[in-house]
Design a protein around this motif. Structure first.
Motif, mmCIF file in Angstrom:
data_model
loop_
_atom_site.group_PDB
_atom_site.id
_atom_site.type_symbol
_atom_site.label_atom_id
_atom_site.label_comp_id
_atom_site.label_asym_id
_atom_site.label_seq_id
_atom_site.Cartn_x
_atom_site.Cartn_y
_atom_site.Cartn_z
ATOM 1 N N GLN A 5 0.885 -0.940 -0.294
ATOM 2 C CA GLN A 5 0.006 0.074 -0.160
ATOM 3 C C GLN A 5 1.004 1.413 0.227
ATOM 4 O OE1 GLN A 5 -4.045 0.314 2.349
ATOM 5 N NE2 GLN A 5 -2.654 1.396 3.326
ATOM 6 N N THR A 57 3.287 0.862 -0.997
ATOM 7 C CA THR A 57 3.882 2.447 -2.884
ATOM 8 C C THR A 57 3.210 2.500 -3.283
ATOM 9 O OG1 THR A 57 5.986 0.131 -2.060
ATOM 10 C CG2 THR A 57 5.266 0.534 -5.171
ATOM 11 N N ALA A 58 1.764 1.952 -3.960
ATOM 12 C CA ALA A 58 0.828 2.426 -4.278
ATOM 13 C C ALA A 58 0.030 3.974 -3.971
ATOM 14 C CB ALA A 58 -0.268 1.554 -3.986
ATOM 15 N N THR A 82 3.334 5.808 -5.552
ATOM 16 C CA THR A 82 2.729 6.139 -6.845
ATOM 17 C C THR A 82 1.632 6.199 -7.858
ATOM 18 O OG1 THR A 82 3.007 3.451 -7.072
ATOM 19 C CG2 THR A 82 5.567 4.337 -7.341
ATOM 20 N N ASN A 83 0.955 6.329 -6.500
ATOM 21 C CA ASN A 83 -0.369 6.512 -7.111
ATOM 22 C C ASN A 83 -1.218 5.309 -8.064
ATOM 23 O OD1 ASN A 83 -0.859 9.551 -6.060
ATOM 24 N ND2 ASN A 83 0.425 10.168 -7.346
ATOM 25 N N ARG A 84 -0.486 4.256 -7.664
ATOM 26 C CA ARG A 84 -1.268 2.612 -8.347
ATOM 27 C C ARG A 84 -2.365 2.017 -7.838
ATOM 28 N NH1 ARG A 84 4.152 -0.164 -10.057
ATOM 29 N NH2 ARG A 84 2.187 -1.330 -11.403
ATOM 30 N N ASP A 85 -2.906 0.874 -8.031
ATOM 31 C CA ASP A 85 -3.932 0.380 -7.362
ATOM 32 C C ASP A 85 -3.141 -0.703 -6.458
ATOM 33 O OD1 ASP A 85 -5.002 -2.756 -7.349
ATOM 34 O OD2 ASP A 85 -6.687 -0.886 -6.810
ATOM 35 N N GLU A 126 -2.688 -4.277 -8.446
ATOM 36 C CA GLU A 126 -1.383 -4.697 -9.167
ATOM 37 C C GLU A 126 -0.491 -4.394 -9.132
ATOM 38 O OE1 GLU A 126 0.016 -0.461 -12.665
ATOM 39 O OE2 GLU A 126 -2.576 -0.700 -12.215
ATOM 40 N N VAL A 127 0.128 -3.356 -7.660
ATOM 41 C CA VAL A 127 1.693 -3.496 -7.495
ATOM 42 C C VAL A 127 2.438 -4.612 -6.861
ATOM 43 C CG1 VAL A 127 3.270 -2.413 -5.448
ATOM 44 C CG2 VAL A 127 1.414 -0.769 -6.882
ATOM 45 N N GLU A 186 2.306 -7.211 -9.884
ATOM 46 C CA GLU A 186 4.003 -6.910 -10.462
ATOM 47 C C GLU A 186 5.110 -7.477 -10.269
ATOM 48 O OE1 GLU A 186 5.957 -2.869 -11.731
ATOM 49 O OE2 GLU A 186 3.916 -3.278 -12.820
ATOM 50 N N ALA A 246 10.211 3.438 -4.603
ATOM 51 C CA ALA A 246 9.057 4.155 -4.631
ATOM 52 C C ALA A 246 8.573 5.819 -3.925
ATOM 53 C CB ALA A 246 8.215 3.445 -4.838
#
Length: 370
Positions: free
Chosen positions: A284, A286-287, A290-293, A296-297, A300, A316
């Motif tokens: 979380q 990290t997400a 980076t403004n990501r889900d 998804e992180v 990956e 990040a």
């Protein structure tokens, strides 16, 4: 929010009132998106330690977004509240300077935001006196924060300052006539206390003095949508636990802390906050950086294991923090600038507080000289 939508403090924040608060908060967000000019926000922090990533993702980043959207922003450094539950103030001057430095580093703009410690605003603190006349001892003792402190104190007597903490907080909100207060769900009773004080003052004193409109607007709750961020040990992120990544830390210090972060033995990385809270917390972070889900992180990283997760999280967070650190270092080396920001904020807050207190004195018929 309409004045007749005040929740009686005799009741608790149940599911129905919480849903209503969420609905009203959503409506408020939409109004701000359409036109932010009618809104003034009051928020702030106690100077009990250094700000960290939990603060940043939980509230600081949102403050900058509201400021940039055009909301008139007021940030109180609640220094008097440090002594509500402790016997000494500690290195409070350094902490206040540190808070201002952090605010400026994350892009709080002193041209668009008023930054001030409430101990330096006499008229703000004088408002506590008339406010105390319209709340009861039992109401204060039922306040969740006061109750929690009382339960945790053992046999230690509760100070009068702690008992009246919700009233002082109401004064912080109402002196500048803030109509937007970003809060978490657990802070709704505090805001409700401020709303009740505003309403009671109007009914008891304002209308009795023939006022055509209330002195104090009814502050509205802007509920936080930020997910809870755990500390690096998997417990609640807290300055006292020493499990935080502070905004003032270097990239190397951040990397060392993340390397020691608690994870688990499973190699495949998944986002499962309930079943795998420690791993999910790093995902979380990290997400958020980076403004990501987060799913998804996690997908990956896959079978990369804890080592890859920590490396990705470190990269990040350090990349996100790089410009903040650069600005912070520059500001930290210019204490004259920090002092000027405080001086300007204190002057603006004092002017507002004195004007509000004048209106209060008029409502109380306590203006004795022309």
């Amino acid at each position: 929010m309409h004045s007749d939508e005040i929740v009686d403090l005799e009741s608790t924040v149940d599911e129905a009132s919480l849903r209503r608060s969420e609905r009203l908060s959503d409506e408020l967000k939409e109004k701000i998106r359409e036109d932010a000019s009618p809104f003034r926000m009051l928020t702030g922090d106690r100077p009990t330690g250094r700000l960290h990533l939990g603060h940043y993702f939980g509230s600081l980043r949102n403050r900058v977004e509201l400021q940039n959207a055009g909301v008139d922003s007021w940030l109180v450094i609640a220094d008097y509240q440090v002594i509500t539950d402790r016997d000494a103030v500690g290195e409070i001057r350094d902490r206040v300077y540190g808070l201002v430095t952090d605010y400026l580093a994350i892009d709080i703009d002193p041209e668009r935001a008023v930054i001030f410690p409430h101990s330096q605003i006499p008229a703000l603190n004088e408002l506590v006196l008339p406010f105390l006349s319209i709340v009861t001892d039992s109401e204060l003792r039922r306040n969740p924060t006061v109750k929690a402190e009382l339960d945790a104190s053992g046999n230690r007597p509760m100070s009068g300052l702690l008992l009246t903490y919700p009233v002082h907080q109401a004064a912080d909100i109402l002196f500048c006539k803030a109509n937007v207060v970003p809060v978490g769900k657990d802070q709704l009773p505090h805001l409700e206390q401020a709303r009740v004080i505003a309403q009671r003052f109007d009914r008891r004193y304002g209308r009795a003095a023939g006022a055509t409109h209330p002195i104090f607007p009814r502050p509205q709750a802007l509920l936080s949508e930020a997910p809870s961020v755990l500390g690096l040990d998997g417990q609640k992120m807290s300055k006292s636990r020493g499990n935080t990544i502070e905004l003032g830390m270097t990239a190397d210090e951040t990397a060392k802390l993340l390397k020691k972060a608690v994870t688990d033995s499973e190699r495949r990385i998944t986002f499962d906050p309930v079943g795998r809270p420690e791993v999910s917390n790093l995902v979380q972070l990290t997400a958020l950086a980076t403004n990501r889900d987060p799913v998804e992180v996690a997908d990956e990283i896959g079978d990369g294991g804890a080592g890859t997760l920590k490396r990705v999280a470190t990269e990040a967070i350090n990349e996100m923090m790089a410009p903040i650190r650069a600005r912070r270092l520059e500001i930290e080396n210019d204490q004259a600038y920090v002092q000027q920001v405080l001086r300007d904020g204190i002057a603006r807050a004092n002017a507002q507080a004195e004007e509000t207190l004048r209106e209060v004195h008029e409502a109380l018929d306590m203006v004795y000289l022309p």
